[in-house]
Design a protein around this motif. Sequence first.
Motif, PDB file in Angstrom:
ATOM      1  N   LYS A 283      -5.918  58.423 -69.561  1.00 49.03           N
ATOM      2  CA  LYS A 283      -5.316  58.405 -70.901  1.00 49.03           C
ATOM      3  C   LYS A 283      -3.818  58.676 -70.842  1.00 49.03           C
ATOM      4  N   MET A 284      -3.426  59.619 -70.012  1.00 50.21           N
ATOM      5  CA  MET A 284      -1.992  59.875 -69.834  1.00 50.21           C
ATOM      6  C   MET A 284      -1.276  58.633 -69.312  1.00 50.21           C
ATOM      7  N   GLY A 285      -1.882  57.983 -68.319  1.00 50.52           N
ATOM      8  CA  GLY A 285      -1.264  56.804 -67.729  1.00 50.52           C
ATOM      9  C   GLY A 285      -1.046  55.704 -68.742  1.00 50.52           C
ATOM     10  N   ARG A 286      -2.025  55.516 -69.616  1.00 51.02           N
ATOM     11  CA  ARG A 286      -1.892  54.490 -70.640  1.00 51.02           C
ATOM     12  C   ARG A 286      -0.690  54.767 -71.542  1.00 51.02           C
ATOM     13  N   VAL A 287      -0.523  56.023 -71.944  1.00 51.28           N
ATOM     14  CA  VAL A 287       0.598  56.384 -72.819  1.00 51.28           C
ATOM     15  C   VAL A 287       1.922  56.260 -72.073  1.00 51.28           C
ATOM     16  N   ALA A 288       1.960  56.721 -70.826  1.00 57.09           N
ATOM     17  CA  ALA A 288       3.189  56.609 -70.040  1.00 57.09           C
ATOM     18  C   ALA A 288       3.598  55.149 -69.868  1.00 57.09           C
ATOM     19  N   GLY A 289       2.629  54.289 -69.566  1.00 52.50           N
ATOM     20  CA  GLY A 289       2.939  52.869 -69.407  1.00 52.50           C
ATOM     21  C   GLY A 289       3.432  52.229 -70.690  1.00 52.50           C
ATOM     22  N   SER A 290       2.834  52.606 -71.814  1.00 58.10           N
ATOM     23  CA  SER A 290       3.265  52.065 -73.105  1.00 58.10           C
ATOM     24  C   SER A 290       4.721  52.406 -73.378  1.00 58.10           C
ATOM     25  N   ASN A 291       5.076  53.668 -73.173  1.00 58.20           N
ATOM     26  CA  ASN A 291       6.433  54.098 -73.486  1.00 58.20           C
ATOM     27  C   ASN A 291       7.446  53.603 -72.466  1.00 58.20           C
ATOM     28  N   ALA A 292       7.014  53.453 -71.213  1.00 56.11           N
ATOM     29  CA  ALA A 292       7.901  52.870 -70.213  1.00 56.11           C
ATOM     30  C   ALA A 292       8.201  51.411 -70.527  1.00 56.11           C
ATOM     31  N   ALA A 293       7.287  50.772 -71.276  1.00 61.62           N
ATOM     32  CA  ALA A 293       7.484  49.371 -71.674  1.00 61.62           C
ATOM     33  C   ALA A 293       8.184  49.253 -73.027  1.00 61.62           C
ATOM     34  N   GLY A 294       8.657  50.384 -73.561  1.00 60.47           N
ATOM     35  CA  GLY A 294       9.455  50.332 -74.783  1.00 60.47           C
ATOM     36  C   GLY A 294       8.733  50.664 -76.063  1.00 60.47           C
ATOM     37  N   GLN A 295       7.446  51.014 -75.984  1.00 59.78           N
ATOM     38  CA  GLN A 295       6.704  51.392 -77.181  1.00 59.78           C
ATOM     39  C   GLN A 295       6.940  52.870 -77.503  1.00 59.78           C
ATOM     40  N   ARG A 296       6.253  53.346 -78.549  1.00 57.30           N
ATOM     41  CA  ARG A 296       6.376  54.756 -78.939  1.00 57.30           C
ATOM     42  C   ARG A 296       4.983  55.299 -79.220  1.00 57.30           C
ATOM     43  N   GLU A 297       4.266  55.601 -78.148  1.00 58.73           N
ATOM     44  CA  GLU A 297       2.930  56.155 -78.288  1.00 58.73           C
ATOM     45  C   GLU A 297       2.933  57.618 -77.859  1.00 58.73           C
ATOM     46  N   ARG A 298       1.914  58.371 -78.294  1.00 58.88           N
ATOM     47  CA  ARG A 298       1.848  59.790 -77.960  1.00 58.88           C
ATOM     48  C   ARG A 298       0.467  60.153 -77.426  1.00 58.88           C
ATOM     49  N   PHE A 299       0.456  61.152 -76.568  1.00 58.83           N
ATOM     50  CA  PHE A 299      -0.791  61.719 -76.074  1.00 58.83           C
ATOM     51  C   PHE A 299      -0.920  63.099 -76.697  1.00 58.83           C
ATOM     52  N   SER A 300      -1.941  63.276 -77.508  1.00 54.96           N
ATOM     53  CA  SER A 300      -2.034  64.496 -78.319  1.00 54.96           C
ATOM     54  C   SER A 300      -2.599  65.683 -77.564  1.00 54.96           C
ATOM     55  N   GLY A 301      -3.155  65.473 -76.374  1.00 55.57           N
ATOM     56  CA  GLY A 301      -3.673  66.582 -75.594  1.00 55.57           C
ATOM     57  C   GLY A 301      -5.162  66.459 -75.339  1.00 55.57           C
ATOM     58  N   ILE A 302      -5.740  67.549 -74.859  1.00 52.10           N
ATOM     59  CA  ILE A 302      -7.144  67.540 -74.451  1.00 52.10           C
ATOM     60  C   ILE A 302      -7.862  68.765 -75.011  1.00 52.10           C
ATOM     61  N   VAL A 303      -9.185  68.714 -74.994  1.00 58.38           N
ATOM     62  CA  VAL A 303      -9.970  69.909 -75.297  1.00 58.38           C
ATOM     63  C   VAL A 303     -10.658  70.433 -74.038  1.00 58.38           C
ATOM     64  N   GLY A 304     -10.447  69.763 -72.910  1.00 55.63           N
ATOM     65  CA  GLY A 304     -10.946  70.263 -71.632  1.00 55.63           C
ATOM     66  C   GLY A 304     -12.426  70.043 -71.419  1.00 55.63           C
ATOM     67  N   THR A 305     -12.878  68.825 -71.641  1.00 57.93           N
ATOM     68  CA  THR A 305     -14.306  68.517 -71.539  1.00 57.93           C
ATOM     69  C   THR A 305     -14.654  68.088 -70.116  1.00 57.93           C
ATOM     70  N   SER A 306     -15.758  68.632 -69.595  1.00 58.42           N
ATOM     71  CA  SER A 306     -16.183  68.263 -68.247  1.00 58.42           C
ATOM     72  C   SER A 306     -17.686  68.443 -68.119  1.00 58.42           C
ATOM     73  N   VAL A 307     -18.248  67.786 -67.119  1.00 59.45           N
ATOM     74  CA  VAL A 307     -19.666  67.961 -66.795  1.00 59.45           C
ATOM     75  C   VAL A 307     -19.809  67.806 -65.291  1.00 59.45           C
ATOM     76  N   VAL A 308     -20.684  68.634 -64.707  1.00 58.80           N
ATOM     77  CA  VAL A 308     -20.916  68.583 -63.273  1.00 58.80           C
ATOM     78  C   VAL A 308     -22.409  68.749 -63.024  1.00 58.80           C
ATOM     79  N   ARG A 309     -22.908  68.088 -61.986  1.00 57.85           N
ATOM     80  CA  ARG A 309     -24.318  68.199 -61.637  1.00 57.85           C
ATOM     81  C   ARG A 309     -24.461  69.087 -60.409  1.00 57.85           C
ATOM     82  N   VAL A 310     -25.310  70.094 -60.524  1.00 54.79           N
ATOM     83  CA  VAL A 310     -25.521  71.055 -59.441  1.00 54.79           C
ATOM     84  C   VAL A 310     -27.022  71.182 -59.193  1.00 54.79           C
ATOM     85  N   GLY A 311     -27.478  70.707 -58.065  1.00 52.11           N
ATOM     86  CA  GLY A 311     -28.898  70.797 -57.760  1.00 52.11           C
ATOM     87  C   GLY A 311     -29.771  70.127 -58.801  1.00 52.11           C
ATOM     88  N   GLY A 312     -29.300  69.030 -59.360  1.00 54.15           N
ATOM     89  CA  GLY A 312     -30.049  68.308 -60.382  1.00 54.15           C
ATOM     90  C   GLY A 312     -29.819  68.799 -61.791  1.00 54.15           C
TER      91      GLY A 312
END
Length: 425
Positions: A283-312
């Motif tokens: 998501k960061m890359g998409r925003v960086a690429g947009s603005n590097a190409a002359g657009q004006r987009e913003r990345f509002s941040g994250i809530v820190g979502t993750s999931v991991v599998r441990v022993g099933g």
Amino acid sequence: MRLVVVGGVAAGLSAASRARRLDRSLEIVVLEKGNRISYGACGMPYWVEGQVRSMDELTVYKPEFFERERDIRIRTGCEVTTVQHSRREVALRSGERIRYDRLVWAAGARPAERIQHERVFNLHTDVDAERLQEFLRTRQPRTAAVIGGGYIGLEMATALRARGLAVTLFHEGTQLLHREEDWLTKKLVERLERCRVEVRLNTRAAAPAELPYDLVLCATGLKPNVEVMAEAGAELGRTGALRVSEQQETTLSGVYAAGDCCETTHVVSGRPVWVPLGTTANKMGRVAGSNAAGQRERFSGIVGTSVVRVGGMAVAMTGLSTQQARRDGFSPVDVLIESRARPKYFRGKMLQVQLVADRNSRRLLGAAIAGDEDAAGRINVVAAALAAKMRVEDFADLDLAYAPPYATVNDPLLVAAHQLRKALD
């Protein structure tokens, strides 16, 4: 106009691809230190475990695809050693200098500890994974030590155990996954021990090369690759990663950063955080690429979502833990419930769900879910609620789907929400 992107994989290729879609006239060059530019690094533990047949299955795109289909020049084996922004120039280790008009720094992160020893491994790059697989195939180790109780450490303890090795997990802290929740660590330890992984918490392992195991896997965290940009004059944030604006621009005009090398804002706390995850990098890359190409987009941040599998078992988290919320100035209240993911007559298994809210505003702050059924789908519901800054009452009234093969009439999330509402009253 030339756009140079330093780093492939998630953030860099998202930036380059987005810039190309917006501006067909740009000259775009991607400089990648390694030989593969687009692969699913998060799938590497499952290759080690045996659920993925080869590294080729984890390869998403080859350089020829970007050059043929997107007119993006890909150069592999190119390590950038300096950036001279006053001259709009990057220098490679080979001595070659490449001019840019705009720059996207997506150089990622590196293992906090990398030791050169035949029995000691990391699992960060495709080269790491190939070296480990070759060692497992040719040396056939029987014992392994895994150092670190984060995502990679837990996944690799599971993977190596599945390969038949006797595994010992060492973790310096008392809480696994850095979540600061006693119940969650207890559940993880129980699952690991059920899989016959020996767990040693609050234990600092000896120097990896000195440990008496056939194989040692170091998973002690990451460091953002920021030194080159810092020397070029870019400011670092409080987390030690690059400081960027909502447009992903560094403090150097026309230089953007994305992925594991830069920090972002936590939507719940409003504070800068460094969370090196592939979803965030894309998501960061998409925003960086947009603005590097002359657009004006913003990345509002994250809530820190993750999931991991441990022993099933799936362990999913989003937002703030109780202790994190307290440090960030909230007055947290939490509840922990156990409920079936599906009806008992449909062989539903138990889920543990923890919800955290602020006593003053009654705003939902975070959640953790552990169990064998659909923790990922449920944590995404909470993540959406956090992004919407939802109050507990509103969350408890959500109209969630019900059918016996998939959920209970009172979903575990709603059971927890109603308990939390009582705790707040």
